[in-house]
Motif scaffolding. Structure first.
Motif, PDB file in Angstrom:
ATOM      1  N   ALA A  62       9.470 -26.546  32.182  1.00  0.00           N
ATOM      2  CA  ALA A  62      10.346 -26.320  31.189  1.00  0.00           C
ATOM      3  C   ALA A  62      11.844 -26.448  31.713  1.00  0.00           C
ATOM      4  N   ILE A  63      11.934 -25.814  32.994  1.00  0.00           N
ATOM      5  CA  ILE A  63      13.251 -25.596  33.510  1.00  0.00           C
ATOM      6  C   ILE A  63      13.709 -27.006  34.156  1.00  0.00           C
ATOM      7  N   ALA A  64      12.754 -27.732  34.491  1.00  0.00           N
ATOM      8  CA  ALA A  64      13.233 -29.418  34.882  1.00  0.00           C
ATOM      9  C   ALA A  64      13.591 -29.766  33.817  1.00  0.00           C
ATOM     10  N   CYS A  65      13.036 -29.776  32.686  1.00  0.00           N
ATOM     11  CA  CYS A  65      13.410 -30.483  31.203  1.00  0.00           C
ATOM     12  C   CYS A  65      14.714 -29.892  30.905  1.00  0.00           C
ATOM     13  N   LEU A  66      14.864 -28.529  31.108  1.00  0.00           N
ATOM     14  CA  LEU A  66      16.253 -27.820  30.738  1.00  0.00           C
ATOM     15  C   LEU A  66      17.653 -28.486  31.553  1.00  0.00           C
ATOM     16  N   SER A  67      17.136 -28.725  32.757  1.00  0.00           N
ATOM     17  CA  SER A  67      18.237 -29.162  33.789  1.00  0.00           C
ATOM     18  C   SER A  67      18.639 -30.423  33.348  1.00  0.00           C
ATOM     19  N   ALA A  68      18.042 -31.262  32.571  1.00  0.00           N
ATOM     20  CA  ALA A  68      18.509 -32.543  32.141  1.00  0.00           C
ATOM     21  C   ALA A  68      19.577 -32.387  31.112  1.00  0.00           C
ATOM     22  N   LEU A  69      19.267 -31.411  30.531  1.00  0.00           N
ATOM     23  CA  LEU A  69      20.585 -30.977  29.131  1.00  0.00           C
ATOM     24  C   LEU A  69      21.913 -30.631  29.749  1.00  0.00           C
ATOM     25  N   PRO A  70      23.123 -30.966  29.190  1.00  0.00           N
ATOM     26  CA  PRO A  70      24.449 -30.473  29.545  1.00  0.00           C
ATOM     27  C   PRO A  70      24.312 -28.959  29.554  1.00  0.00           C
ATOM     28  N   LYS A  71      25.021 -28.234  30.318  1.00  0.00           N
ATOM     29  CA  LYS A  71      25.238 -26.629  30.116  1.00  0.00           C
ATOM     30  C   LYS A  71      25.969 -26.606  28.957  1.00  0.00           C
ATOM     31  N   GLY A  72      25.545 -25.412  28.527  1.00  0.00           N
ATOM     32  CA  GLY A  72      26.132 -25.043  26.920  1.00  0.00           C
ATOM     33  C   GLY A  72      25.438 -25.635  26.063  1.00  0.00           C
ATOM     34  N   SER A  73      24.282 -26.595  26.261  1.00  0.00           N
ATOM     35  CA  SER A  73      23.260 -26.952  24.874  1.00  0.00           C
ATOM     36  C   SER A  73      22.777 -25.640  24.088  1.00  0.00           C
ATOM     37  N   LYS A  74      22.467 -26.338  23.078  1.00  0.00           N
ATOM     38  CA  LYS A  74      21.947 -25.094  22.122  1.00  0.00           C
ATOM     39  C   LYS A  74      20.596 -25.189  21.924  1.00  0.00           C
ATOM     40  N   ILE A  75      19.749 -24.297  22.606  1.00  0.00           N
ATOM     41  CA  ILE A  75      18.219 -24.396  22.627  1.00  0.00           C
ATOM     42  C   ILE A  75      17.652 -23.318  21.862  1.00  0.00           C
ATOM     43  N   LEU A  76      16.363 -23.658  21.262  1.00  0.00           N
ATOM     44  CA  LEU A  76      15.577 -22.743  20.696  1.00  0.00           C
ATOM     45  C   LEU A  76      14.243 -22.568  21.404  1.00  0.00           C
ATOM     46  N   ASP A  77      13.913 -21.161  21.802  1.00  0.00           N
ATOM     47  CA  ASP A  77      12.425 -21.050  22.318  1.00  0.00           C
ATOM     48  C   ASP A  77      11.638 -20.402  21.286  1.00  0.00           C
ATOM     49  N   LEU A  78      10.498 -21.259  20.878  1.00  0.00           N
ATOM     50  CA  LEU A  78       9.562 -20.528  19.966  1.00  0.00           C
ATOM     51  C   LEU A  78       8.420 -19.900  20.644  1.00  0.00           C
ATOM     52  N   GLY A  79       8.202 -18.674  20.185  1.00  0.00           N
ATOM     53  CA  GLY A  79       7.005 -17.929  20.739  1.00  0.00           C
ATOM     54  C   GLY A  79       7.664 -17.193  21.927  1.00  0.00           C
ATOM     55  N   CYS A  80       8.547 -16.651  22.045  1.00  0.00           N
ATOM     56  CA  CYS A  80       9.355 -16.245  23.586  1.00  0.00           C
ATOM     57  C   CYS A  80       8.750 -14.851  23.862  1.00  0.00           C
ATOM     58  N   THR A  81       8.158 -13.885  23.149  1.00  0.00           N
ATOM     59  CA  THR A  81       7.783 -12.583  23.321  1.00  0.00           C
ATOM     60  C   THR A  81       7.579 -12.397  24.733  1.00  0.00           C
ATOM     61  N   GLU A  82       6.526 -12.930  25.207  1.00  0.00           N
ATOM     62  CA  GLU A  82       5.825 -12.532  26.604  1.00  0.00           C
ATOM     63  C   GLU A  82       6.593 -13.399  27.659  1.00  0.00           C
ATOM     64  N   ASN A 108       6.723   2.617  26.445  1.00  0.00           N
ATOM     65  CA  ASN A 108       7.218   3.746  26.311  1.00  0.00           C
ATOM     66  C   ASN A 108       6.143   4.589  25.304  1.00  0.00           C
ATOM     67  N   SER A 109       6.475   5.472  24.684  1.00  0.00           N
ATOM     68  CA  SER A 109       5.477   6.560  24.111  1.00  0.00           C
ATOM     69  C   SER A 109       4.966   5.695  22.738  1.00  0.00           C
ATOM     70  N   ASP A 110       5.795   4.845  21.934  1.00  0.00           N
ATOM     71  CA  ASP A 110       5.509   4.038  20.862  1.00  0.00           C
ATOM     72  C   ASP A 110       4.894   2.660  21.201  1.00  0.00           C
ATOM     73  N   SER A 111       5.050   2.028  22.367  1.00  0.00           N
ATOM     74  CA  SER A 111       4.591   0.745  22.230  1.00  0.00           C
ATOM     75  C   SER A 111       4.558   0.247  23.809  1.00  0.00           C
ATOM     76  N   SER A 112       3.939  -0.698  24.087  1.00  0.00           N
ATOM     77  CA  SER A 112       3.713  -1.467  25.224  1.00  0.00           C
ATOM     78  C   SER A 112       4.513  -3.046  25.230  1.00  0.00           C
ATOM     79  N   TYR A 113       4.676  -3.472  26.495  1.00  0.00           N
ATOM     80  CA  TYR A 113       5.193  -4.797  26.219  1.00  0.00           C
ATOM     81  C   TYR A 113       4.712  -5.677  27.624  1.00  0.00           C
ATOM     82  N   PHE A 114       4.115  -6.580  27.266  1.00  0.00           N
ATOM     83  CA  PHE A 114       3.431  -7.344  28.317  1.00  0.00           C
ATOM     84  C   PHE A 114       4.164  -8.758  28.633  1.00  0.00           C
ATOM     85  N   ILE A 115       4.180  -8.915  29.844  1.00  0.00           N
ATOM     86  CA  ILE A 115       4.993 -10.298  30.348  1.00  0.00           C
ATOM     87  C   ILE A 115       3.952 -11.345  30.914  1.00  0.00           C
TER      88      ILE A 115
END
Length: 238
Positions: free
Chosen positions: A49-69, A3-10
Motif C-alpha cells: 500500500a505504501i509503495a502504491c501511495l508513493s507513486a502519487l503526488p504529495k497532497g493527493s486526496k486518498i480514501l481508506d475504506l475499513g480503516c479502524t484497526e 478504557n472502562s467503556d471500550s477496547s481498541y485493537f490494532i
C-alpha cells in the motif's frame, strides 16, 4: 488502547505469544518466555500500500475504506497526503491531514470523483457478512463496495485492494477469492498489478513467513477463518 467503556485493537503484522514457567534456578519463581511468533498478511499488505501511495503526488486526496484497526491512514497523513478514513466503527487517531467519517461502505457519502486513490486493505472480503457488527448487506455486498469505490474515484484514479486468495469460499468471517471471483469484483477497473503471497510455516511450528508465489501456486491454498494466501491488487478507474 483500553478504557472502562471500550477496547481498541490494532491489527499489527507481528504477534508475540508469551507464556510463564517456573524458574528452576535461583532466584526461584515464575518467569515469562516467548513461546511463538506469528506474522500475518499485513507484513506484505502495508508495504504494498505504501509503495502504491508513493507513486502519487504529495497532497493527493486518498480514501481508506475499513480503516479502524489500521495505522495506514495516519501513516499516509504523516507522509503528506490528504486522507479520509472510513469505517462502520470509530477510529481513534487524529492528524491535521486526516479526517474520519463513520458509515456503511456500501453507501459512501462522498460526491462522485472525489478521490485520487482508494485503499481497501483486508476489508472488502468482510463487507456485508456482519462479523464486525457491520450491517448485513447480502451476498453481493463486496461488489456494491467495489462499485462505491469506483464511483468516488476520479478517472485514472487508483484502487489498491488486498484480499484473501486461494481455493474460493465464504465463511462467517470473510470471503476467499479465486481467479474468477476476483476478476468479477474488478470488472469495472483496469488491473495494473497483481501479486500473490502465501503463508509458509517453519517445521517446528513456532514461526512463519509470507512468500511471494505465482497465481497457480496461490490458487490451491486452503484458508479458514485466517487467510493463508493473499492477492495484492493495483487497479485504475478507466
Amino acid at each position: 488502547m483500553k478504557n472502562s467503556d471500550s477496547s481498541y485493537f490494532i491489527n499489527n503484522p507481528v504477534f508475540l505469544k508469551y507464556k510463564t514457567r517456573m524458574r528452576l534456578a535461583p532466584p526461584f519463581g515464575r518467569e515469562e518466555f516467548l513461546k511463538s511468533v506469528f506474522v500475518n498478511e499485513r507484513i506484505v499488505e502495508i508495504p504494498f500500500a505504501i509503495a502504491c501511495l508513493s507513486a502519487l503526488p504529495k497532497g493527493s486526496k486518498i480514501l481508506d475504506l475499513g480503516c479502524t484497526e489500521s495505522t495506514f491512514p495516519l501513516q499516509a497523513a504523516c507522509l503528506g497526503y490528504r486522507v479520509t478514513g472510513f469505517d462502520f466503527r470509530p477510529y481513534p487517531y487524529t492528524h491535521p491531514s486526516l479526517e474520519f467519517v463513520q458509515g456503511d461502505i456500501v453507501n459512501l457519502p462522498f460526491p462522485p470523483a472525489s478521490f485520487d486513490a482508494v485503499f481497501c486493505i483486508s476489508t472488502i472480503e468482510h463487507i456485508g457478512i456482519g462479523f464486525y457488527a457491520d450491517p448485513l448487506s447480502g451476498v453481493d455486498a463486496d461488489h456494491q463496495a467495489a462499485g462505491e469505490a469506483g464511483k468516488v474515484l476520479k478517472t485514472g484514479g487508483i484502487l489498491v485492494l488486498t484480499v484473501p486468495y486461494g481455493a474460493g469460499q465464504a465463511n462467517k468471517h470473510h470471503r476467499i477469492y479465486d481467479q474468477k471471483t476476483l476478476a468479477a469484483l474488478l470488472k469495472d477497473f483496469r488491473v495494473q498489478e497483481l501479486r500473490y503471497f502465501v503463508n509458509s510455516r517453519f517445521p517446528e511450528g513456532r514461526a512463519n513467513s509470507w512468500i511471494e508465489v505465482g497465481e497457480k501456486d496461490a490458487a490451491v491454498v486452503e484458508s479458514g477463518e485466517s487467510a493463508n494466501g493473499v492477492c495484492l491488487v493495483k487497479a485504475a478507474k478507466p
